[in-house]
Enzyme design. Sequence first.
Site, mmCIF file in Angstrom:
data_model
loop_
_atom_site.group_PDB
_atom_site.id
_atom_site.type_symbol
_atom_site.label_atom_id
_atom_site.label_comp_id
_atom_site.label_asym_id
_atom_site.label_seq_id
_atom_site.Cartn_x
_atom_site.Cartn_y
_atom_site.Cartn_z
ATOM 1 N N HIS A 101 0.840 -1.150 -0.245
ATOM 2 C CA HIS A 101 0.035 -0.063 -0.038
ATOM 3 C C HIS A 101 0.964 1.428 -0.124
ATOM 4 C CE1 HIS A 101 -3.599 2.501 1.225
ATOM 5 N NE2 HIS A 101 -2.595 3.224 1.854
ATOM 6 N N GLU A 102 2.002 1.326 0.913
ATOM 7 C CA GLU A 102 2.624 2.576 0.829
ATOM 8 C C GLU A 102 3.505 2.647 -0.410
ATOM 9 O OE1 GLU A 102 2.246 4.633 3.158
ATOM 10 O OE2 GLU A 102 0.912 3.265 4.106
ATOM 11 N N HIS A 105 1.568 4.261 -2.835
ATOM 12 C CA HIS A 105 1.840 6.019 -2.943
ATOM 13 C C HIS A 105 2.961 6.286 -3.229
ATOM 14 C CE1 HIS A 105 -1.659 6.598 -0.216
ATOM 15 N NE2 HIS A 105 -1.271 5.980 0.657
ATOM 16 N N HIS A 109 3.224 9.140 -6.645
ATOM 17 C CA HIS A 109 3.887 10.326 -6.421
ATOM 18 C C HIS A 109 4.807 10.283 -7.805
ATOM 19 C CE1 HIS A 109 7.641 12.745 -4.708
ATOM 20 N NE2 HIS A 109 6.685 13.367 -5.159
#
Length: 231
Positions: A101-102, A105, A109
């Site tokens: 999940h991270e 991110h 980006h």
Amino acid sequence: MFYYFDPIYLIFAIPAFLISIFAQIKVQAAFSKYSKMKSFSGMTGAEVAKSILWANGIYDVKVEYVPGLLTDHYDPRFKVLRLSSGVFDSNSIAAIGVAAHEAGHAIQHYERYPWLSLRSAMVPVVNIGSNLAFPLILIGLLFRNGDIFINLGILLFSLAVLFTLITLPVEVNASKRAIQALKLAGVVMPSEEEGVKKVLKAAAMTYVAAVAVAILQLLYYLSLVQRRRDD
């Protein structure tokens, strides 16, 4: 009425408290359950995060350890993906789900995902506004001609509410990217996919709760203003 406890506050505070507690219980229960289940791949959260980043051509993001429970996050300012103790060196189903999940991110980006860009741009204003909102509203309520302070305070807090709303699609999209990346990399077996999804859905509940709490707080501020005008 502004010099003693306002009982009307309980009408908004109690639901907000219950929603927050419910979300926290859900995410902790899901994480605790699937933290005890080891993934078939045997990869740790840190290894999964790096694998996903590299698979997407991202080589300039560091994966670091951060102390605490579920303190995992991606910092776009320094291009650092930080994983907590229960994720960084764990090979559980919960760990690889959170790590993916991270990493999602970080991919957002890298690809300049518009909702993430908008949220990042709002951070400085929201940080200042959320701290100033209530003092400004209170000042406005204490003075007869304080409408300008009240309106400014409500505007600033409304931006904070908008920030929580914008966060939802960012988090949902990161989870979708996580599931897709894990499947493409063959990191999770079909039998493990359900567990990963449950962990991510439980985590998403905390953001839904944040929206609900922010809206309830805004409604309380608006009720203060309305009662002032009725007096």
